[in-house]
Write a protein that holds these residues in place. Structure first.
Motif, PDB file in Angstrom:
ATOM      1  N   GLU A 908     -45.455   2.366 -12.354  1.00  0.00           N
ATOM      2  CA  GLU A 908     -44.316   3.397 -12.306  1.00  0.00           C
ATOM      3  C   GLU A 908     -43.002   2.647 -12.763  1.00  0.00           C
ATOM      4  O   GLU A 908     -41.974   3.244 -13.089  1.00  0.00           O
ATOM      5  CB  GLU A 908     -44.262   3.773 -10.937  1.00  0.00           C
ATOM      6  N   ALA A 909     -42.984   1.172 -12.356  1.00  0.00           N
ATOM      7  CA  ALA A 909     -41.938   0.281 -12.608  1.00  0.00           C
ATOM      8  C   ALA A 909     -41.693   0.359 -14.160  1.00  0.00           C
ATOM      9  O   ALA A 909     -40.595   0.201 -14.791  1.00  0.00           O
ATOM     10  CB  ALA A 909     -42.084  -0.989 -12.016  1.00  0.00           C
ATOM     11  N   ARG A 910     -42.844   0.100 -14.903  1.00  0.00           N
ATOM     12  CA  ARG A 910     -42.748  -0.132 -16.185  1.00  0.00           C
ATOM     13  C   ARG A 910     -42.351   1.400 -16.804  1.00  0.00           C
ATOM     14  O   ARG A 910     -41.555   1.163 -18.025  1.00  0.00           O
ATOM     15  CB  ARG A 910     -44.260  -0.560 -16.833  1.00  0.00           C
ATOM     16  N   SER A 911     -42.728   2.237 -16.336  1.00  0.00           N
ATOM     17  CA  SER A 911     -42.264   3.523 -16.969  1.00  0.00           C
ATOM     18  C   SER A 911     -40.735   3.648 -16.813  1.00  0.00           C
ATOM     19  O   SER A 911     -40.161   4.126 -17.564  1.00  0.00           O
ATOM     20  CB  SER A 911     -43.129   4.876 -16.278  1.00  0.00           C
ATOM     21  N   GLN A 912     -40.206   3.354 -15.638  1.00  0.00           N
ATOM     22  CA  GLN A 912     -38.952   3.624 -15.561  1.00  0.00           C
ATOM     23  C   GLN A 912     -38.113   2.597 -16.457  1.00  0.00           C
ATOM     24  O   GLN A 912     -37.019   2.892 -16.925  1.00  0.00           O
ATOM     25  CB  GLN A 912     -38.476   3.203 -13.910  1.00  0.00           C
ATOM     26  N   LEU A 913     -38.569   1.095 -16.612  1.00  0.00           N
ATOM     27  CA  LEU A 913     -37.878   0.290 -17.315  1.00  0.00           C
ATOM     28  C   LEU A 913     -37.856   0.895 -18.956  1.00  0.00           C
ATOM     29  O   LEU A 913     -36.977   0.725 -19.719  1.00  0.00           O
ATOM     30  CB  LEU A 913     -38.444  -0.882 -17.069  1.00  0.00           C
ATOM     31  N   ASP A 914     -38.955   1.370 -19.332  1.00  0.00           N
ATOM     32  CA  ASP A 914     -39.123   1.760 -20.779  1.00  0.00           C
ATOM     33  C   ASP A 914     -38.313   2.942 -21.018  1.00  0.00           C
ATOM     34  O   ASP A 914     -37.408   2.908 -22.044  1.00  0.00           O
ATOM     35  CB  ASP A 914     -40.664   2.326 -21.061  1.00  0.00           C
ATOM     36  N   THR A 915     -37.898   3.782 -19.964  1.00  0.00           N
ATOM     37  CA  THR A 915     -36.885   4.972 -20.182  1.00  0.00           C
ATOM     38  C   THR A 915     -35.609   4.331 -20.111  1.00  0.00           C
ATOM     39  O   THR A 915     -34.874   4.866 -20.840  1.00  0.00           O
ATOM     40  CB  THR A 915     -37.267   6.195 -19.177  1.00  0.00           C
ATOM     41  N   ALA A 916     -35.225   3.667 -19.236  1.00  0.00           N
ATOM     42  CA  ALA A 916     -34.086   3.017 -19.108  1.00  0.00           C
ATOM     43  C   ALA A 916     -33.614   2.122 -20.329  1.00  0.00           C
ATOM     44  O   ALA A 916     -32.262   2.345 -21.142  1.00  0.00           O
ATOM     45  CB  ALA A 916     -34.098   1.862 -18.102  1.00  0.00           C
ATOM     46  N   LEU A 917     -34.442   1.596 -21.064  1.00  0.00           N
ATOM     47  CA  LEU A 917     -34.127   0.968 -22.432  1.00  0.00           C
ATOM     48  C   LEU A 917     -34.169   1.575 -23.577  1.00  0.00           C
ATOM     49  O   LEU A 917     -34.042   1.106 -24.607  1.00  0.00           O
ATOM     50  CB  LEU A 917     -35.050  -0.489 -22.414  1.00  0.00           C
ATOM     51  N   GLN A 918     -34.864   2.818 -23.312  1.00  0.00           N
ATOM     52  CA  GLN A 918     -34.978   3.616 -24.713  1.00  0.00           C
ATOM     53  C   GLN A 918     -33.558   3.876 -25.296  1.00  0.00           C
ATOM     54  O   GLN A 918     -33.628   3.921 -26.679  1.00  0.00           O
ATOM     55  CB  GLN A 918     -35.694   4.913 -24.343  1.00  0.00           C
ATOM     56  N   SER A 919     -32.522   4.129 -24.721  1.00  0.00           N
ATOM     57  CA  SER A 919     -31.278   4.724 -25.110  1.00  0.00           C
ATOM     58  C   SER A 919     -30.543   3.380 -26.030  1.00  0.00           C
ATOM     59  O   SER A 919     -29.929   3.621 -27.225  1.00  0.00           O
ATOM     60  CB  SER A 919     -30.314   5.065 -24.089  1.00  0.00           C
ATOM     61  N   LEU A 932     -37.700  -8.450 -17.679  1.00  0.00           N
ATOM     62  CA  LEU A 932     -38.659  -7.729 -16.665  1.00  0.00           C
ATOM     63  C   LEU A 932     -39.628  -6.957 -17.554  1.00  0.00           C
ATOM     64  O   LEU A 932     -40.886  -6.960 -17.050  1.00  0.00           O
ATOM     65  CB  LEU A 932     -37.925  -6.838 -15.755  1.00  0.00           C
ATOM     66  N   GLN A 933     -39.311  -6.219 -18.509  1.00  0.00           N
ATOM     67  CA  GLN A 933     -40.187  -5.378 -19.208  1.00  0.00           C
ATOM     68  C   GLN A 933     -41.269  -6.359 -19.756  1.00  0.00           C
ATOM     69  O   GLN A 933     -42.500  -6.074 -20.080  1.00  0.00           O
ATOM     70  CB  GLN A 933     -39.134  -4.480 -20.191  1.00  0.00           C
ATOM     71  N   ARG A 934     -40.664  -7.372 -20.618  1.00  0.00           N
ATOM     72  CA  ARG A 934     -41.664  -8.127 -21.254  1.00  0.00           C
ATOM     73  C   ARG A 934     -42.537  -8.945 -20.386  1.00  0.00           C
ATOM     74  O   ARG A 934     -43.709  -8.966 -20.591  1.00  0.00           O
ATOM     75  CB  ARG A 934     -40.758  -9.283 -21.895  1.00  0.00           C
ATOM     76  N   GLN A 935     -42.034  -9.113 -18.959  1.00  0.00           N
ATOM     77  CA  GLN A 935     -43.112  -9.764 -18.080  1.00  0.00           C
ATOM     78  C   GLN A 935     -44.111  -8.760 -17.557  1.00  0.00           C
ATOM     79  O   GLN A 935     -45.223  -9.275 -17.437  1.00  0.00           O
ATOM     80  CB  GLN A 935     -42.343 -10.182 -16.854  1.00  0.00           C
TER      81      GLN A 935
END
Length: 948
Positions: A908-919, A932-935
């Motif tokens: 769930e954390a990875r999904s939230q980060l992916d969405t946050a960084l998409q823009s 954090l996403q890379r980790q």
């Protein structure tokens, strides 16, 4: 019974079905339990256990009915289950709690489609100001609504707009194919259906469309194979299961058809099309009683009867038109009447009714086409002539309009009442001056004509001409000397005109006729208040309450007395009593909203304003109050949606459109605001406030040259005012001509210095690279105006932006000395404390939350402070609340991701980060989010998040 009509009907009803159908604060302990239930529901949803998730969401809301994330998610879950009514209920409650429209718009649209509430969808849900993906989905839903209403051009435009936003989305292609199919282009529809299937081979709706095309072509075996594919992908796809049952009936495979109908009865027990099919099947099997019972279920609504049967019994179509018209469901009535007239083209009554609907919809050309043939049958029907004359007037066919209206008046015997009807038609069509001129003429000739006189009085009062209103009311009262309503209207006009003695005499005259006439007593109290006698007014009103303790006018007038005496608490209590006694009265609620806002009670104000707007969805004052409260509560997206609805209702009224544009401007909906201002200037090209605001909007929209020209014109027209120079400075700032902007702002300051110009001058100097001089300007102004909060906040914000967090914290503490409880100041102070690791951060964030528990930024700050304080489970509940109120904020998603990771929920954390960084846009913490996403993407590397 032949199979052909049944096949066609079921396919068409499937195509008409709008879109795909997919399967106060709580106590702390209860609030924490509610958050736990919500998080469990999230986990269950990720596992695909929808039913169990719904149970946990209900548990969450039982603990805390105000838990916004649970309310939104439950609404979405109900829609996925196909329960549109329950979904609508929950999502509207979520809206009232302040949900981000991007979280609720699409599921709410689907809920409306599931209930065939097409007009509600189109009226309530506008794509403006929504993110691209959400806008595209909503456009698809709007396309299906237009399709269901028979508006094929609008449907096509909606689907095309969706396809432009999301070229790879099969849903928009499916919609375009449906439009082709409704136009009879089966070949084109089939090609688009094939394209949709290729684009998305697991899209059940694409396969359903492909099967439907085969069904229409009469290829039942191919259709059956297609419906089988749909139901393999999505067993609860209602339209596919209905259509498959119809194919099976046509193929005389009754047992299999019964299985499909039994499934529908279990999962969709109130589906009328299934009842109809069951009736057919039972009739063929000889079960007359069972067939009749099934048909009784079906005819509960005419709209679900087979198209072929309706065509053979057109009186049912007329009945559907009349019934829907009586319910004010004009779009549905229009559809029925149009279909009825294909069978009974000479029915004058039906043509008049359809023409009236089209006139209300401002479809003047279509209305003329419908009404003109009726003249051949009924050339002397004066009501038909009056209606057609009004249509011609709106088409600007003035000679024909005049002739028609003259004939209508003559054929009616030149009756004043028909002339009043014609004038009212003008008013309803937006030709207010012509309508009022006609009413004035009627009243001159017939001063006894009550409706004309009353309308004139009300018009003059609304236009700020009380002297004219009093003159007309006085003439009217000569003919109706004992009519209390006329006397009350006369007294009101006299009071507005400043004729207090005359007004008092009029009201006393009314009381001589009827000593218990409360409106006159209340009016006398208001005269006493206006004359500086508040105690006399209070005593008069209190005497009324002894015998009529819940009289609305009396309670409202007492609130006015207390407000005039600056007793806001007492005024609020009187209006609270009034709203409790008269919960449906909108004006009283709006007065109370204003008092709540003045008393710094934004939550109560917003709740009450929304109640008023729901009770009166076409009342502009109620909608404006709702929008203002959303802005005060920090919910600009909700304010923008409300204002957009207002703009549709306001027509070309310049003052209303200006007010609406200001709301849209404050909410950041600049395109919407520009449109509203354009309508305002169409109504009054010389309206200066609209000119100023439009200049600002043109600039924000990148139309620099147009904005510059307008600003220069304002400079020339108003050389002694600052507004033109301020706008010119804004244009120059936009063009990055900072030094020239400084000079323009200084010109404005030389004419009309104010706080806004001071802040603009600071920004221009700072942008020009003169930060010390810029700050000095702010400090000098504050030295001369130490109590100016605008400049003080600008200086604090400057410290915050520059990273001088300790200085910013000091300034915010000073500002809070005069504005204790200000949520924005408290939140900014908490943010500054977090940046400096000040232990006061958490308590300050809690104070901000107490002041504004529904504000997204405040919830984010408190949630992040708790996560930083080692309480990720508790912090997550506030961060979820923030996310559901500001779904597009990437920083909030990053904070949610960190909290989830600390709780061990890596996926769930990875999904939230992916969405946050998409823009790709910047936000505080973006570098840490990338790290954090890379980790998380490296196997086994996400057990320990980086230090915050």
């Amino acid at each position: 019974m032949k199979s052909g009509w049944l096949t066609i009907w079921l396919v068409i009803t499937a195509l008409l079905a709008a879109g795909p159908v997919s399967a106060g604060q709580a106590a702390p302990a209860a609030s924490e339990r509610a958050s736990d239930y919500y998080e469990q529901a999230q986990i269950l949803l990720r596992r695909g256990d929808l039913a169990a998730a719904v149970i946990q969401l209900k548990n969450a809301l039982q603990q805390n009915p105000q838990l916004l994330p649970a309310r939104v998610l439950l609404g979405q879950a109900y829609v996925r289950q196909g329960d549109g009514a329950a979904g609508e209920h929950e999502l509207l409650r979520a809206d009232r709690l302040g949900a981000d429209p991007s979280m609720t718009a699409v599921p709410l649209a689907k809920a409306y489609l599931q209930q065939a509430k097409y007009k509600e969808l189109l009226d309530r849900l506008q794509p403006a100001s929504l993110p691209v993906d959400v806008r595209a989905e909503l456009l698809v839903s709007r396309g299906h609504a237009y399709l269901a209403l028979g508006k094929l051009d609008q449907a096509r435009h909606a689907f095309q707009a969706a396809a432009q936003l999301r070229p790879d989305d099969a849903a928009a292609v499916v919609g375009q194919s449906l439009v082709r199919l409704r136009r009879g282009d089966i070949k084109g529809a089939g090609e688009l259906a094939d394209k949709a299937v290729r684009m998305s081979p697991k899209d059940a709706d694409a396969w359903n469309l492909k099967a439907s095309v085969s069904h229409l072509r009469g290829d039942l075996q191919q259709a059956l194979a297609g419906y089988d594919k749909v139901l393999a992908l999505q067993p609860q796809h209602l339209d596919a299961r209905l259509a498959r049952a119809a194919v099976l009936i046509d193929l005389r495979r009754d047992q299999q058809a019964q299985e499909d109908l039994a499934y529908i009865n279990e999962h969709f027990p109130h589906e009328p099309r299934a009842s109809y099919l069951r009736g057919l099947l039972l009739a063929r099997q000889g079960d007359t009683k069972g067939s009749r019972a099934a048909m009784l279920e079906c005819v509960a609504t005419v709209s679900h009867l087979p198209a072929d049967l309706l065509n053979r019994r057109p009186q049912l179509l007329l009945l559907g038109g009349l019934a829907n018209y009586s319910l004010d469901q004009w779009e549905k009535a229009r559809d029925y009447l149009q279909r009825y007239l294909t069978h009974n083209a000479g029915d004058v009554g039906a043509r008049k009714l359809l023409g009236a609907i089209l006139l209300k919809s401002k479809e003047y050309d279509h209305a003329a086409d419908v009404l003109e043939p009726a003249l051949q049958t009924a050339p002397n029907d004066y009501r038909l002539l009056a209606l057609l004359g009004t249509v011609y007037m709106n088409q600007r066919r003035y000679l024909e309009s005049t002739a028609m209206l003259a004939r209508a008046a003559k054929l009616s015997g030149d009756k004043a009442n028909i002339r009043v009807d014609v004038a009212i038609n003008h008013l309803a069509a937006g030709n207010s001056q012509l309508g009022m001129d006609q009413l004035a003429d009627i009243f001159r000739q017939h001063p006894e004509q009550m409706s004309a006189g009353v309308l004139l009085v009300v018009h003059y009062l609304r236009k700020g001409k009380p002297d004219r209103a009093a003159e007309v009311a006085a003439k009217l009262s000569l003919h109706y000397p004992h009519n209390l309503a006329i006397l009350n209207l006369l007294g009101t006009a006299q009071a507005r005109a400043g004729q207090r003695d005359a007004a008092a005499r009029t009201f006393h005259e009314a009381l001589q006729l009827a000593p218990a006439f409360i409106p006159a007593k209340v009016a006398l109290a208001r005269l006493e208040l206006a004359g500086g006698q508040p105690e006399a007014a209070r005593q008069r009103l209190s005497a009324i309450l002894k015998t009529h303790p819940e009289n609305l006018e009396t309670l409202s007038a007492l609130a006015e007395v207390e407000k005039a005496e600056h007793h806001s608490g007492r005024a609020i209590r009187w209006l609270e009593k009034a709203t409790a006694a008269h919960p449906k009265d909108v004006q009283t609620k709006l007065a109370l909203v204003d008092l709540y806002l003045a008393a710094a009670k934004p939550d109560k104000a917003l709740e009450l304003a929304n109640e008023a707007a729901l009770a009166a969805p076409r009342n502009l004052e109620a909608l404006a109050a709702s929008a203002r409260c959303y802005l005060v509560a920090g919910k600009p997206a909700k304010a923008a949606v409300t204002a957009s609805r207002m703009s549709l209702l306001a027509g070309f009224d310049p003052r209303w459109q200006y007010r609406i544009a200001r709301l849209q401007y404050e909410a950041g909906a600049t395109d919407d605001a520009q449109y509203s201002l354009t309508k305002a200037l169409q109504g009054d090209p010389g309206f200066v406030p609209a000119q100023v605001t439009l200049t600002e909007l043109l600039l924000r929209g990148g139309h620099t040259q147009q904005a510059a020209e307008r600003a220069r014109k304002l400079e020339r027209k108003y050389p002694d005012r600052s507004v033109g120079y301020r706008l010119t400075g804004d244009v120059l700032m936009h063009a990055r001509h900072y030094a020239a902007a400084v000079r323009s702002y200084q010109e404005g300051m030389a004419r009309q210095p104010d706080s806004q110009l001071v802040v603009r001058l600071y920004r221009a100097r700072s942008a020009a690279g003169h930060e010390p001089a810029a700050r000095k300007g702010l400090e000098q102004w504050l030295g001369a105006h130490p109590n100016d909060p605008v400049v003080a906040r600008a200086l604090a914000a400057a410290d915050l932006r520059s990273g001088n967090f300790k200085a910013a914290a000091k300034r915010y503490r000073q500002l809070l000395g005069n504005q204790r409880g200000n949520a924005t100041l408290l939140n900014n102070l908490a943010y500054a404390y977090l940046k400096t690791n000040d232990p006061r951060a958490l308590e300050t964030a809690r104070a901000a939350y107490r002041a504004a528990p529904d504000n997204a930024a405040v919830n984010d700050t408190l949630g992040w402070a708790l996560v930083r304080d080692g309480k990720p489970d508790l912090g997550l509940s506030y961060l979820r609340n923030a996310q559901y109120r500001a779904a597009q904020d990437p920083e909030i998603r990053y904070h949610v991701a960190v909290a989830l990771l600390k709780l061990g929920r890596r996926d769930e954390a990875r999904s939230q980060l992916d969405t946050a960084l998409q823009s790709g846009g910047p936000f505080d913490g973006r570098d840490r989010a990338l790290q954090l996403q890379r980790q998380l993407r490296r196997t086994g590397a996400a057990d320990r998040p980086p230090q915050q």
